[in-house]
Design an enzyme around this catalytic site. Structure first.
Site, PDB file in Angstrom:
ATOM      1  N   CYS A 395      40.407  -6.074 -12.470  1.00  0.00           N
ATOM      2  CA  CYS A 395      40.319  -5.188 -11.307  1.00  0.00           C
ATOM      3  C   CYS A 395      41.725  -4.920 -10.752  1.00  0.00           C
ATOM      4  CB  CYS A 395      39.367  -5.767 -10.269  1.00  0.00           C
ATOM      5  SG  CYS A 395      38.675  -4.502  -9.200  1.00  0.00           S
ATOM      6  N   HIS A 522      34.711  -6.450 -13.151  1.00  0.00           N
ATOM      7  CA  HIS A 522      34.864  -7.915 -13.090  1.00  0.00           C
ATOM      8  C   HIS A 522      33.982  -8.549 -14.163  1.00  0.00           C
ATOM      9  CE1 HIS A 522      37.005  -8.307  -9.187  1.00  0.00           C
ATOM     10  NE2 HIS A 522      36.421  -7.152  -8.933  1.00  0.00           N
ATOM     11  N   GLU A 524      33.912 -11.415 -15.216  1.00  0.00           N
ATOM     12  CA  GLU A 524      33.597 -12.832 -14.955  1.00  0.00           C
ATOM     13  C   GLU A 524      32.193 -13.033 -14.389  1.00  0.00           C
ATOM     14  OE1 GLU A 524      35.910 -11.044 -13.382  1.00  0.00           O
ATOM     15  OE2 GLU A 524      36.028 -11.471 -11.240  1.00  0.00           O
TER      16      GLU A 524
HETATM   17  N1  GLN Z   1      42.055  -3.552  -4.130  1.00  0.00           N
HETATM   18  C1  GLN Z   1      41.682  -2.903  -5.350  1.00  0.00           C
HETATM   19  C2  GLN Z   1      40.686  -1.776  -5.118  1.00  0.00           C
HETATM   20  O1  GLN Z   1      40.057  -1.710  -4.095  1.00  0.00           O
HETATM   21  C3  GLN Z   1      41.122  -3.912  -6.340  1.00  0.00           C
HETATM   22  C4  GLN Z   1      39.853  -4.550  -5.886  1.00  0.00           C
HETATM   23  C5  GLN Z   1      39.515  -5.789  -6.669  1.00  0.00           C
HETATM   24  O2  GLN Z   1      40.340  -6.343  -7.365  1.00  0.00           O
HETATM   25  N2  GLN Z   1      38.287  -6.257  -6.546  1.00  0.00           N
HETATM   26  O3  GLN Z   1      40.497  -0.964  -5.977  1.00  0.00           O
END
Ligand code: GLN
Length: 604
Positions: A395, A522, A524
């Site tokens: 992410c 994600h 995970e």
């Molecule tokens: N801050 C980034 C976004 O909003 C990544 C978010 C995250 O890593 N969950 O896109």
């Protein structure tokens, strides 16, 4: 539907969530279909706004629910997919009752905690328990309900009252209450003390709930006279008193419960019969126990003080490491420590952080929000890219890798995400909400979305079994700027996975690097023991020199590994008096056997 309620007493942090998940697993091993509900008595409607530093990570479900991390334990242990409604909070219940009140549902009545809130809780539980969560049709057989907090907390009172009514309503034979408590040992005399448990059971009874089983946390197994005393004072049969003594890792808990015949006690209360088959779980736990060859992964994150902040990432690393037969060593690197300012202000801290990074076999930059530590994460990605160290960006970690590439390779020195610098002249990561651009609430891209592989045969596609698409969970607002993608691709950064419109970049790869992968989602959250997440498996395989073999098998680690680690004489641990003792009746076959793919080590 039968219900198992798990409550906690004396102190918080007894591992109630892991105990409840382990009980679920034990029942599942008896052939029952199991679902679960977590009750969090706090007022937040969900965990989405809670700081991971205070409360541990925010777990994300397929339906976009942002929930307590305990739901992650349930999903991993039971291999199920829960819904946002499987996490009840005081906020959710009050909101539903207040909405009904405004709609006029209680017209003329005084709306009160009893019966309106308590009825709403019971109806919620009954409704949600019926939702199938294991991919099969129809409701589960048993619902494990975990009540968060400790008996006696003011905020959990309406739930206790509701659950007391509920146990009466579903009737004997359909309800089993397991109370998790603490039996401390006083160092001076070395005696196991029962008084705190006695008090907390008395508190529970005073509130209308009668425990059927006591699960006592203690360093060692309870002595017989201690059990007898607890039995007498708490009115619980001695065979229904279990000890959760300290074990090397949480995979042992279901085995420890099985060895103490917890399933017999629970099934008896529920008028059911069954014998658990935990062969596969036992073998995997055994493999985990004897791992010794380390794989070092540098976690370059914002919160390094509380490992729960990145719980699912750690679990995904662990699942992949066990599949690759490596002992996971996580080196926590606070991103800020890698930055130039630290070199000036605290040179020792700076040196230590870089030593850790350079001493690791792989680098992981996890998700995150806000600009603290961003520069340090960029430096970590640069280091991994330039030195051909395996890298996985999750992410924010993927966005970081893109920013770094823009700055170092494309020479766009002030390239940035508009999250960190709205005025940047090279916005390579931009705000791309799925819904409204003006309305701030609900702009997050949340939950399961599909990624299509644009480049077949790339490393990530192979890790995902060469499927043409994959569904993974998201939680972000920002995305790689689609207008800059061509520029990146011309310079060698490949956007191998995209959404159905082709506008949202989901997976990046550097084909010229041994393993440099980033995912906007994600991965995970869907990793399971025995079914490690594909991209994590790739990272660990690359970091331990096994990537080629894993890729040749399309992400199936289990096929590569020698049959029966420990060579033919696998042993299974059983427990006696708090010590693990060895018996020789176990077998690793069917778990990490070669050639015979039964889902272990593979990602589906
Ligand atoms: N801050 C980034 C976004 O909003 C990544 C978010 C995250 O890593 N969950 O896109």
């Amino acid at each position: 539907m039968k219900y198992v309620l798990v409550t906690g007493g004396v102190v918080s942090g007894l591992g109630k969530g892991v105990t409840a998940s382990s009980i679920g697993l034990l029942l599942k091993a008896c052939g029952l279909r199991v679902t679960s509900i977590k009750i969090d008595p706090y007022l937040n409607t969900d965990a989405g706004t809670m700081s991971p530093f205070e409360h541990g990570e925010v777990f994300v479900l397929d339906d976009g629910g942002e929930v307590d991390l305990d739901l992650g334990n349930y999903e991993r242990f039971l291999d199920i997919k829960l819904t946002r409604d499987n996490n009840i909070t005081t906020g959710k219940i009050y909101q539903s009752v207040l909405d009904n009140e405004r709609k006029g549902d209680y017209l003329g009545k005084t709306v009160q905690v009893v019966p309106h809130i308590t009825d709403a809780i019971q109806k919620w539980i009954e409704r949600v328990a019926l939702i199938p969560v294991d991919g099969k049709e129809g409701p589960a057989d048993v619902c494990v309900i975990e009540l968060g907090g400790t008996i006696g907390d003011i905020e959990s009172m309406p739930f206790i009252e509701a659950l007391g009514q509920f146990s009466y309503h579903v009737g004997p034979g359909n309800f089993c209450l397991i109370h998790v408590s603490l039996v401390p040992v006083l160092n001076v005399v070395g005696e196991q003390k029962t008084k705190p448990t006695q008090h907390s059971v008395r508190g529970l009874r005073g509130l209308g709930l009668t425990p059927n089983i006591l699960a006592c946390r203690s360093t060692k197994a309870l002595e017989d006279n201690v059990k007898a005393k607890l039995s007498q004072f708490c009115h619980v049969a001695a065979e229904n008193i279990l000890t959760l003594y300290d074990v090397p890792n949480i995979w042992h808990i279901p085995l420890l419960l099985r060895d103490q015949k917890a399933h017999e006690a629970i099934l008896k209360e529920l008028n059911l019969i069954g014998e658990p088959d935990l062969q596969e779980w036992t073998a995997r736990t055994r493999v985990y126990d004897i791992l010794h060859e380390p794989v070092r992964i540098a976690m370059v994150g914002k919160y390094t003080g509380l490992s729960d902040s990145y719980l699912s990432v750690l679990k995904a690393l662990l699942h992949a490491s066990v599949a690759c037969r490596r002992k996971l060593v996580v080196e926590w690197v606070a991103a800020g420590d890698l930055e130039d300012v630290t070199a000036k202000e605290a040179p020792d801290v700076y040196k230590n952080a870089w030593d850790l990074l350079k001493g690791s076999d792989g680098v992981l930059v996890p998700g995150g929000f806000g600009d603290r530590g961003v520069q340090g994460k960029i430096l970590a990605a640069k280091y991994a890219r330039e030195n051909k160290v395996p890298f996985l960006g999750v992410c924010l970690g993927m966005q970081i890798a893109v920013i770094e590439f823009a700055r170092s390779v494309l020479g766009l020195h002030d390239a940035n995400s508009t999250e960190f610098d709205p005025e940047t002249s090279y916005p390579c990561v931009i705000f791309m909400p799925e819904g409204s651009k003006t309305h701030m609430g609900g702009t997050m891209r949340l939950g399961s979305r599909r990624t299509f592989f644009k480049v077949p045969n790339c490393k990530s596609a192979k890790l995902y079994n060469n499927d043409s698409f994959v569904d993974e969970r998201h939680r972000h607002r920002y995305e790689v700027n689609p207008n800059m993608v061509q520029q990146f691709e011309n310079a060698g950064l490949s956007f191998v996975g995209r959404d159905e419109t082709g506008q949202r970049m989901e997976i990046i790869e550097l084909p010229s690097h041994p393993y440099f992968v980033g995912a906007q989602f994600h991965p995970e959250f869907k990793s399971r023991p025995g079914k490690p997440s594909a991209l994590f498996l790739g990272l660990i395989a690359a970091a331990s020199g096994q990537l080629d073999a894993v890729l040749q098998n399309y992400g199936h680690a289990s096929k590569l590994l020698p049959n029966g680690i420990g060579n033919g004489k696998p042993t299974v641990k059983t427990y006696q008096n708090g010590n693990a003792i060895k018996s020789s009746n176990g077998s690793l076959n069917g778990v990490y056997s070669n050639g015979n793919d039964n889902g272990n080590g593979a990602h589906h």
